[in-house]
Design a protein around this motif. Structure first.
Motif, PDB file in Angstrom:
ATOM      1  N   THR A  38      31.352  45.040  37.534  1.00  0.00           N
ATOM      2  CA  THR A  38      31.822  44.945  38.900  1.00  0.00           C
ATOM      3  C   THR A  38      32.475  43.542  39.273  1.00  0.00           C
ATOM      4  O   THR A  38      31.623  42.580  39.258  1.00  0.00           O
ATOM      5  CB  THR A  38      31.017  45.669  39.935  1.00  0.00           C
ATOM      6  OG1 THR A  38      31.605  45.975  41.122  1.00  0.00           O
ATOM      7  CG2 THR A  38      29.742  44.914  40.063  1.00  0.00           C
ATOM      8  N   PRO A  39      33.425  43.397  40.287  1.00  0.00           N
ATOM      9  CA  PRO A  39      33.970  42.291  40.697  1.00  0.00           C
ATOM     10  C   PRO A  39      32.717  41.738  41.590  1.00  0.00           C
ATOM     11  O   PRO A  39      31.908  42.154  42.070  1.00  0.00           O
ATOM     12  CB  PRO A  39      35.109  42.786  41.657  1.00  0.00           C
ATOM     13  CG  PRO A  39      35.743  44.099  41.121  1.00  0.00           C
ATOM     14  CD  PRO A  39      34.252  44.639  40.561  1.00  0.00           C
ATOM     15  N   PRO A  40      32.613  40.254  41.432  1.00  0.00           N
ATOM     16  CA  PRO A  40      33.530  39.288  40.749  1.00  0.00           C
ATOM     17  C   PRO A  40      33.022  39.149  39.450  1.00  0.00           C
ATOM     18  O   PRO A  40      33.782  38.210  38.607  1.00  0.00           O
ATOM     19  CB  PRO A  40      33.235  38.236  41.614  1.00  0.00           C
ATOM     20  CG  PRO A  40      32.054  38.196  42.080  1.00  0.00           C
ATOM     21  CD  PRO A  40      31.782  39.650  42.288  1.00  0.00           C
ATOM     22  N   THR A  41      31.989  39.710  38.792  1.00  0.00           N
ATOM     23  CA  THR A  41      31.624  39.404  37.228  1.00  0.00           C
ATOM     24  C   THR A  41      32.113  40.240  36.289  1.00  0.00           C
ATOM     25  O   THR A  41      32.184  39.855  35.106  1.00  0.00           O
ATOM     26  CB  THR A  41      30.140  39.443  37.280  1.00  0.00           C
ATOM     27  OG1 THR A  41      29.747  40.738  37.715  1.00  0.00           O
ATOM     28  CG2 THR A  41      29.521  38.256  38.172  1.00  0.00           C
ATOM     29  N   GLY A  42      32.957  41.414  36.733  1.00  0.00           N
ATOM     30  CA  GLY A  42      33.566  42.323  35.792  1.00  0.00           C
ATOM     31  C   GLY A  42      34.133  43.390  36.326  1.00  0.00           C
ATOM     32  O   GLY A  42      34.398  43.231  37.394  1.00  0.00           O
ATOM     33  N   GLN A  43      34.499  44.439  35.553  1.00  0.00           N
ATOM     34  CA  GLN A  43      35.372  45.458  36.170  1.00  0.00           C
ATOM     35  C   GLN A  43      35.036  46.797  35.029  1.00  0.00           C
ATOM     36  O   GLN A  43      35.085  46.487  33.679  1.00  0.00           O
ATOM     37  CB  GLN A  43      36.796  45.360  36.084  1.00  0.00           C
ATOM     38  CG  GLN A  43      37.355  46.680  36.733  1.00  0.00           C
ATOM     39  CD  GLN A  43      37.031  46.719  38.425  1.00  0.00           C
ATOM     40  OE1 GLN A  43      36.331  47.604  38.508  1.00  0.00           O
ATOM     41  NE2 GLN A  43      37.491  45.959  39.217  1.00  0.00           N
ATOM     42  N   PHE A  44      34.718  47.966  35.556  1.00  0.00           N
ATOM     43  CA  PHE A  44      34.720  49.054  34.489  1.00  0.00           C
ATOM     44  C   PHE A  44      35.851  50.030  34.991  1.00  0.00           C
ATOM     45  O   PHE A  44      36.197  50.333  36.200  1.00  0.00           O
ATOM     46  CB  PHE A  44      33.429  49.716  35.046  1.00  0.00           C
ATOM     47  CG  PHE A  44      33.010  50.698  33.802  1.00  0.00           C
ATOM     48  CD1 PHE A  44      32.499  50.698  32.503  1.00  0.00           C
ATOM     49  CD2 PHE A  44      33.076  52.269  34.264  1.00  0.00           C
ATOM     50  CE1 PHE A  44      32.453  51.546  31.800  1.00  0.00           C
ATOM     51  CE2 PHE A  44      32.877  53.381  33.302  1.00  0.00           C
ATOM     52  CZ  PHE A  44      32.415  52.856  32.065  1.00  0.00           C
ATOM     53  N   LEU A  45      36.400  50.498  34.011  1.00  0.00           N
ATOM     54  CA  LEU A  45      37.500  51.482  34.187  1.00  0.00           C
ATOM     55  C   LEU A  45      37.205  52.868  33.489  1.00  0.00           C
ATOM     56  O   LEU A  45      36.665  52.816  32.523  1.00  0.00           O
ATOM     57  CB  LEU A  45      38.933  51.020  33.560  1.00  0.00           C
ATOM     58  CG  LEU A  45      39.504  49.690  34.038  1.00  0.00           C
ATOM     59  CD1 LEU A  45      40.744  49.314  33.157  1.00  0.00           C
ATOM     60  CD2 LEU A  45      39.636  49.699  35.459  1.00  0.00           C
TER      61      LEU A  45
END
Length: 161
Positions: free
Chosen positions: A56-63
């Motif tokens: 999850t932002p700011p360390t990542g993202q899941f789609l």
């Protein structure tokens, strides 16, 4: 014939669709590794403490990828440092493979990594996951030296974004 539509949207890893897709991913890769179906308990154990909260932002993202509105796949990107993101948990349910979703998912994951500031994407996978390796090379990923170690890592890939 009407054109089938895909959507790719950021989603929290604990929504019902995201959890079902993450379970499907783990079931698929674990069952292939063990050469037998994974049990529900093994899937639960594999997902416990797997670090998805960093996607999850700011360390990542899941789609989550949806085909005609139905949850069909997922993938994540995790920032490793100021310039590199790791591609992780890329999965399309078997019923949705061959319908163009992998290309869209890869494009959207790369866009998500760029939005987080990454200039390079890296990943690790196993040699037996031949379909995944084919998707990665088809989208411009090339073999690189190992950037991490672990029991389920056989080959590493990278790509400039």
């Amino acid at each position: 014939m009407a054109r089938m539509t895909w959507t790719f949207t950021p989603e929290h890893v604990h929504t019902p669709d995201a959890v079902a897709l993450r379970r499907g991913y783990y079931d698929d890769v674990a069952s292939r590794y063990w050469k037998r179906p994974a049990t529900e308990a093994e899937i639960d154990e594999g997902l416990a403490g797997d670090g998805v909260e960093r996607l999850t932002p700011p360390t990542g993202q899941f789609l989550v990828a949806r085909h005609e509105g139905e949850p069909a796949g997922c993938g994540g990107v995790l920032l490793l440092d100021a310039e590199r993101a790791e591609l992780t948990r890329v999965f399309l349910r078997h019923a949705f493979r061959g319908l163009g979703g992998a290309a869209g998912l890869m494009r959207n994951l790369e866009d998500a990594a760029r939005a987080l500031g990454a200039r390079r994407m890296v990943l690790n996978t196993r040699l037996d996951l031949v379909e995944a390796r084919a998707v990665y090379t088809r989208h411009g990923y090339a073999e690189i030296p190992a950037y991490c170690t672990g029991p389920y890592m056989d080959i590493w890939y990278g790509k400039e974004l």
